[in-house]
Design an enzyme around this catalytic site. Sequence first.
Site, PDB file in Angstrom:
ATOM      1  N   CYS A 114       0.790  -1.056  -0.041  1.00 52.72           N
ATOM      2  CA  CYS A 114      -0.021  -0.078   0.187  1.00 52.72           C
ATOM      3  C   CYS A 114       0.824   1.135  -0.069  1.00 52.72           C
ATOM      4  CB  CYS A 114      -1.023  -0.062   1.188  1.00 52.72           C
ATOM      5  SG  CYS A 114      -2.486   1.074   0.905  1.00 52.72           S
ATOM      6  N   HIS A 214      -3.637  -5.089  -0.368  1.00 53.95           N
ATOM      7  CA  HIS A 214      -3.322  -5.396   0.989  1.00 53.95           C
ATOM      8  C   HIS A 214      -3.297  -6.985   1.134  1.00 53.95           C
ATOM      9  CE1 HIS A 214      -3.346  -1.732   3.486  1.00 53.95           C
ATOM     10  NE2 HIS A 214      -4.027  -1.182   2.055  1.00 53.95           N
ATOM     11  N   GLU A 216      -2.001  -8.752   3.043  1.00 52.68           N
ATOM     12  CA  GLU A 216      -1.930  -9.223   4.641  1.00 52.68           C
ATOM     13  C   GLU A 216      -3.410  -9.605   4.930  1.00 52.68           C
ATOM     14  OE1 GLU A 216      -2.739  -4.944   5.077  1.00 52.68           O
ATOM     15  OE2 GLU A 216      -1.546  -6.183   3.597  1.00 52.68           O
TER      16      GLU A 216
END
Length: 237
Positions: A114, A214, A216
């Site tokens: 990001c 993202h 994650e």
Amino acid sequence: MGAPVIGVTSYVEQSSTGIWHDTEAVWLPDAYIAPVRRAGAVIAVLPEQDPALAADALARVDALYLTGGYDVDPAAYGADAHLRSDAPRAGRDAWEIALVREAHALGMPILGVCRGAQVLNVARGGTLHQHVPDVVGHDDYQKGDAIFRELGVSVLPDTLLASLHPLERDVPMYHHQAIDRLGDGLVVSARSVHGLVEAVEDPDQAFCLALQWHPEHDEPSAVWDAFVAAARVRVAR
């Protein structure tokens, strides 16, 4: 061989927890580092400080991980601030840009997520679109209230990312800025369904990859293992 140590950038912001109220704190959502920890790395948090210490910091880690956060100050790439740009965090910007440049000079593995993708691009002389709705005409990429939107990306073949990620997939998005002019040495490795740059990499480096989305908050990805494996190679050397 010991576990590699990953230097991870972080926020320094006013925070509250427990008995601490409105206290300046170094913090980072655990979601950012959990995949790296699961891949077998040791985490070393690198909060903002004097950019002149970037070389000293990186001498003690094996890879650099640029995490998310507030917008990069447009002054860092010679632009005036958009009305929707965040208030600048000049200290964090200067620190992380110095880390990127030092890591590049060392050939150290770099992963950006990001804001991390934006920092990498700006550190290499690139620019940003300051407000994605001005480019695509809608706010699907950042709906607000930390609600991630699944949008499609296309990964370019014959890239590092293509060896680690499906070529076509919906991924979790949350960004209102995006890469515009590419930084020196970077190539596009993924675009969104609306043509936005969603990943970049440096093919001349052993591992230099940055994702605008993202990962994650996505399903487990080979990106994390490959990043930590690159750090292990550096340990072995």
